[in-house]
Design a protein around this motif. Structure first.
Motif, PDB file in Angstrom:
ATOM      1  N   UNK A  45       0.807  -1.222   0.000  1.00 55.51           N
ATOM      2  CA  UNK A  45       0.000   0.000   0.000  1.00 55.51           C
ATOM      3  C   UNK A  45       0.837   1.267   0.000  1.00 55.51           C
ATOM      4  N   UNK A  46       2.136   1.162   0.295  1.00 54.57           N
ATOM      5  CA  UNK A  46       3.019   2.335   0.320  1.00 54.57           C
ATOM      6  C   UNK A  46       3.544   2.637  -1.087  1.00 54.57           C
ATOM      7  N   UNK A  47       3.850   3.914  -1.322  1.00 54.47           N
ATOM      8  CA  UNK A  47       4.413   4.346  -2.596  1.00 54.47           C
ATOM      9  C   UNK A  47       5.926   4.165  -2.552  1.00 54.47           C
ATOM     10  N   UNK A  48       6.500   3.555  -3.602  1.00 58.59           N
ATOM     11  CA  UNK A  48       7.947   3.336  -3.684  1.00 58.59           C
ATOM     12  C   UNK A  48       8.439   3.568  -5.106  1.00 58.59           C
ATOM     13  N   UNK A  49       9.735   3.780  -5.222  1.00 56.17           N
ATOM     14  CA  UNK A  49      10.425   3.744  -6.510  1.00 56.17           C
ATOM     15  C   UNK A  49      11.419   2.599  -6.421  1.00 56.17           C
ATOM     16  N   UNK A  50      11.413   1.734  -7.426  1.00 56.38           N
ATOM     17  CA  UNK A  50      12.280   0.562  -7.438  1.00 56.38           C
ATOM     18  C   UNK A  50      13.174   0.628  -8.666  1.00 56.38           C
ATOM     19  N   UNK A  51      14.468   0.432  -8.451  1.00 56.03           N
ATOM     20  CA  UNK A  51      15.412   0.340  -9.567  1.00 56.03           C
ATOM     21  C   UNK A  51      15.735  -1.115  -9.805  1.00 56.03           C
ATOM     22  N   UNK A  52      15.485  -1.562 -11.038  1.00 54.50           N
ATOM     23  CA  UNK A  52      15.766  -2.930 -11.458  1.00 54.50           C
ATOM     24  C   UNK A  52      16.977  -2.942 -12.371  1.00 54.50           C
ATOM     25  N   UNK A  53      17.764  -3.989 -12.292  1.00 53.74           N
ATOM     26  CA  UNK A  53      18.824  -4.212 -13.261  1.00 53.74           C
ATOM     27  C   UNK A  53      18.161  -4.893 -14.447  1.00 53.74           C
ATOM     28  N   UNK A  54      17.963  -4.120 -15.536  1.00 53.77           N
ATOM     29  CA  UNK A  54      17.223  -4.614 -16.692  1.00 53.77           C
ATOM     30  C   UNK A  54      18.100  -5.471 -17.599  1.00 53.77           C
ATOM     31  N   UNK A  55      19.326  -5.074 -17.795  1.00 58.21           N
ATOM     32  CA  UNK A  55      20.295  -5.844 -18.575  1.00 58.21           C
ATOM     33  C   UNK A  55      21.678  -5.399 -18.121  1.00 58.21           C
ATOM     34  N   UNK A  56      22.676  -5.854 -18.761  1.00 58.07           N
ATOM     35  CA  UNK A  56      24.045  -5.545 -18.357  1.00 58.07           C
ATOM     36  C   UNK A  56      24.245  -4.033 -18.250  1.00 58.07           C
ATOM     37  N   UNK A  57      24.461  -3.541 -17.033  1.00 58.14           N
ATOM     38  CA  UNK A  57      24.707  -2.126 -16.744  1.00 58.14           C
ATOM     39  C   UNK A  57      23.555  -1.198 -17.124  1.00 58.14           C
ATOM     40  N   UNK A  58      22.344  -1.691 -17.222  1.00 57.92           N
ATOM     41  CA  UNK A  58      21.187  -0.846 -17.537  1.00 57.92           C
ATOM     42  C   UNK A  58      20.163  -0.980 -16.419  1.00 57.92           C
ATOM     43  N   UNK A  59      19.813   0.150 -15.821  1.00 57.40           N
ATOM     44  CA  UNK A  59      18.825   0.162 -14.749  1.00 57.40           C
ATOM     45  C   UNK A  59      17.529   0.761 -15.246  1.00 57.40           C
TER      46      UNK A  59
END
Length: 100
Positions: A45-59
């Motif tokens: 229920x809380x608001x967040x920002x999430x950074x994912x490692x999408x591919x090699x060195x790309x977030x």
């Protein structure tokens, strides 16, 4: 359906909404102690920002309200009611807005 005209965030009939599988894991078990899954499941229920490692060195950063957490994925609901699912094991950084 032509992809250039498809907008996944447009309102859909209620019966076309996301269906979550039944969770099989307790995220409070020892194996998940201190994990992002446990942290996020305690803040549904809380608001967040999430950074994912999408591919090699790309977030990729996604933001939304935590809606569902499993041992494999995190589901966020954006401000325009779009759902975003991300790989729980690809999370590198979670930002909670400051609370006063």
């Amino acid at each position: 359906m032509e992809n250039s005209r498809y907008d996944p965030c447009q309102p859909k009939p209620e019966n076309d909404c996301v269906h979550y599988p039944t969770p099989r894991q307790n995220l409070d078990e020892e194996a998940y102690a201190g994990s992002f899954q446990q942290l996020l499941s305690h803040n549904i229920g809380k608001f967040v920002s999430i950074e994912y490692l999408a591919s090699f060195n790309e977030f990729r950063t996604v933001s939304g309200y935590i809606e569902n957490v499993s041992n494999r994925y995190i589901m966020l609901r954006t401000k325009n009611n779009c759902r975003i699912a991300g790989d729980a094991w690809a999370i590198k950084l979670v930002t909670f807005p400051c609370c006063d």
